[in-house]
Design a protein around this motif. Structure first.
Motif, short mmCIF file in Angstrom:
data_model
loop_
_atom_site.label_atom_id
_atom_site.label_comp_id
_atom_site.label_asym_id
_atom_site.label_seq_id
_atom_site.Cartn_x
_atom_site.Cartn_y
_atom_site.Cartn_z
N ARG A 88 -32.68 3.53 110.77
CA ARG A 88 -31.90 4.71 110.40
C ARG A 88 -30.47 4.64 110.92
O ARG A 88 -29.56 5.21 110.31
CB ARG A 88 -32.59 5.98 110.90
CG ARG A 88 -33.94 6.24 110.25
CD ARG A 88 -34.46 7.62 110.62
NE ARG A 88 -35.80 7.87 110.12
CZ ARG A 88 -36.08 8.27 108.88
NH1 ARG A 88 -35.09 8.43 108.01
NH2 ARG A 88 -37.34 8.48 108.50
N ALA A 89 -30.27 3.98 112.04
CA ALA A 89 -28.93 3.95 112.66
C ALA A 89 -27.98 2.99 111.96
O ALA A 89 -26.77 3.02 112.23
CB ALA A 89 -29.05 3.56 114.14
N VAL A 90 -28.48 2.17 111.07
CA VAL A 90 -27.65 1.17 110.39
C VAL A 90 -27.57 1.51 108.91
O VAL A 90 -28.59 1.59 108.22
CB VAL A 90 -28.24 -0.25 110.56
CG1 VAL A 90 -27.40 -1.27 109.79
CG2 VAL A 90 -28.31 -0.62 112.04
N GLY A 91 -26.36 1.72 108.41
CA GLY A 91 -26.17 2.03 107.01
C GLY A 91 -25.83 0.80 106.19
O GLY A 91 -25.43 -0.23 106.72
N VAL A 92 -25.99 0.92 104.88
CA VAL A 92 -25.70 -0.19 103.99
C VAL A 92 -24.23 -0.59 104.07
O VAL A 92 -23.89 -1.77 104.03
CB VAL A 92 -26.08 0.18 102.55
CG1 VAL A 92 -25.56 -0.87 101.56
CG2 VAL A 92 -27.59 0.31 102.40
N ASP A 93 -23.35 0.40 104.21
CA ASP A 93 -21.91 0.10 104.28
C ASP A 93 -21.58 -0.79 105.47
O ASP A 93 -20.72 -1.67 105.39
CB ASP A 93 -21.09 1.38 104.34
CG ASP A 93 -21.08 2.13 103.02
OD1 ASP A 93 -21.41 1.51 101.99
OD2 ASP A 93 -20.75 3.33 103.01
N GLU A 94 -22.26 -0.56 106.59
CA GLU A 94 -22.02 -1.40 107.76
C GLU A 94 -22.49 -2.83 107.52
O GLU A 94 -21.82 -3.80 107.92
CB GLU A 94 -22.70 -0.82 108.99
CG GLU A 94 -22.41 -1.62 110.26
CD GLU A 94 -23.01 -1.02 111.51
OE1 GLU A 94 -22.78 -1.60 112.60
OE2 GLU A 94 -23.70 0.02 111.42
N VAL A 95 -23.65 -2.97 106.87
CA VAL A 95 -24.14 -4.31 106.55
C VAL A 95 -23.15 -5.03 105.64
O VAL A 95 -22.85 -6.22 105.84
CB VAL A 95 -25.53 -4.23 105.88
CG1 VAL A 95 -25.99 -5.62 105.45
CG2 VAL A 95 -26.55 -3.61 106.82
N ILE A 96 -22.61 -4.31 104.66
CA ILE A 96 -21.63 -4.90 103.74
C ILE A 96 -20.39 -5.35 104.51
O ILE A 96 -19.91 -6.48 104.33
CB ILE A 96 -21.25 -3.87 102.65
CG1 ILE A 96 -22.43 -3.65 101.72
CG2 ILE A 96 -20.02 -4.34 101.88
CD1 ILE A 96 -22.25 -2.48 100.76
N GLU A 97 -19.89 -4.49 105.38
CA GLU A 97 -18.68 -4.84 106.13
C GLU A 97 -18.92 -6.02 107.06
O GLU A 97 -18.11 -6.96 107.11
CB GLU A 97 -18.22 -3.63 106.94
CG GLU A 97 -16.96 -3.91 107.76
CD GLU A 97 -16.53 -2.72 108.59
OE1 GLU A 97 -15.53 -2.86 109.33
OE2 GLU A 97 -17.19 -1.66 108.53
N ARG A 98 -20.03 -5.99 107.80
CA ARG A 98 -20.29 -7.05 108.78
C ARG A 98 -20.59 -8.39 108.11
O ARG A 98 -20.30 -9.44 108.68
CB ARG A 98 -21.48 -6.66 109.66
CG ARG A 98 -21.25 -5.46 110.55
CD ARG A 98 -20.32 -5.80 111.72
NE ARG A 98 -20.26 -4.72 112.68
CZ ARG A 98 -21.06 -4.61 113.74
NH1 ARG A 98 -21.98 -5.55 113.96
NH2 ARG A 98 -20.95 -3.60 114.56
N SER A 99 -21.17 -8.37 106.93
CA SER A 99 -21.51 -9.62 106.26
C SER A 99 -20.39 -10.11 105.34
O SER A 99 -20.50 -11.20 104.76
CB SER A 99 -22.81 -9.46 105.45
OG SER A 99 -22.71 -8.41 104.53
N SER A 100 -19.33 -9.32 105.19
CA SER A 100 -18.15 -9.71 104.39
C SER A 100 -18.51 -10.04 102.95
O SER A 100 -18.11 -11.07 102.40
CB SER A 100 -17.44 -10.91 105.04
OG SER A 100 -17.02 -10.59 106.34
N VAL A 101 -19.28 -9.15 102.34
CA VAL A 101 -19.60 -9.30 100.93
C VAL A 101 -19.16 -8.05 100.18
O VAL A 101 -18.93 -6.99 100.79
CB VAL A 101 -21.11 -9.54 100.70
CG1 VAL A 101 -21.57 -10.80 101.39
CG2 VAL A 101 -21.93 -8.34 101.15
N ALA A 102 -19.05 -8.16 98.88
CA ALA A 102 -18.75 -6.99 98.06
C ALA A 102 -19.99 -6.11 97.95
O ALA A 102 -21.12 -6.60 98.01
CB ALA A 102 -18.29 -7.45 96.68
N LYS A 103 -19.76 -4.82 97.76
CA LYS A 103 -20.90 -3.90 97.62
C LYS A 103 -21.78 -4.31 96.44
O LYS A 103 -23.01 -4.27 96.53
CB LYS A 103 -20.39 -2.47 97.43
CG LYS A 103 -21.50 -1.45 97.27
CD LYS A 103 -20.97 -0.03 97.21
CE LYS A 103 -20.43 0.42 98.55
NZ LYS A 103 -20.10 1.87 98.56
#
Length: 211
Positions: free
Chosen positions: A32-47
């Motif tokens: 719950r503490a990790v959002g999809v947007d954070e995963v996108i930003e940290r992995s440097s990929v497009a949404k």
């Protein structure tokens, strides 16, 4: 971070980068503490790249659990304990040696499957996936018990699994000897599930009663 413009030309690389990032974040902080947007930003990929590989966050979490099952359950606990034991009983008990080393390592992050189950609940699709992976580990314990010629191996595997899960939680509470305590109880459990015609013996790696 800027998304990789070549994501669409490297589908495997992009998916792996997303999954590695999610694995690190979910393992350390929960779902719950990790959002999809954070995963996108940290992995440097497009949404769009993330949603091309994982249509929902739930799909990403299930993929994370599948990776965790491979890395932790199969490769660490089962494969490593299998290398350490010469007999099925020794391989069973070695599981607690592996747990003990993991508990004292920098990688100790509690049991992901228990964390996810408690966080999401047993009726949530992700919670159900966690239950499935826990059942898989229990089935593997039962298989080793069958190979050892033990009796009532379904009951044995459930009791064994309680010892494993309990030692992890106790270690997180601060009991650094939890896995070693659990190993002594596990040796007693093996004796309780021997054939009535088989003589009692002390499994390798444990002390005789009273010592």
């Amino acid at each position: 971070m800027t998304a990789d413009p070549d994501d669409h030309r490297n589908p495997y690389v992009a998916r792996e980068r997303i999954l590695r990032t999610a694995y690190d974040l979910f393992s350390r902080r929960g779902i719950r503490a990790v959002g999809v947007d954070e995963v996108i930003e940290r992995s440097s990929v497009a949404k769009a790249t993330l949603y091309r590989h994982f249509r929902t966050k739930n799909e990403l979490v299930v993929a994370f659990l599948e990776r965790r099952q491979q890395v932790w359950t199969r490769e660490l606990v089962l494969d490593e304990s299998g290398r350490r034991g010469q007999t099925p009983e020794e391989r069973l008990l070695a599981m607690f040696d592996v747990l003990d080393e993991w508990i004292h390592s920098d990688d100790f992050d509690r049991c992901t499957f228990i964390n996810v189950l408690l966080e999401m609940g047993p009726d949530h699709p992700v919670g159900k996936a966690a239950i499935g992976y826990l059942e898989e580990l229990r089935d593997m314990v039962k298989q080793r018990a069958d190979e050892a010629g033990l009796y009532r191996t379904e009951e044995f595997a459930r009791s064994w699994h309680i010892l494993m899960k309990g030692s992890i939680i106790a270690a997180y509470e601060g009991d650094g000897d939890a896995a070693r305590r659990a190993k002594r109880m596990a040796a007693d459990l093996i004796e309780q599930h021997r054939s009535p015609d088989e003589p009692t013996r002390v499994p390798a790696g444990t002390s005789a009663p009273g010592r």
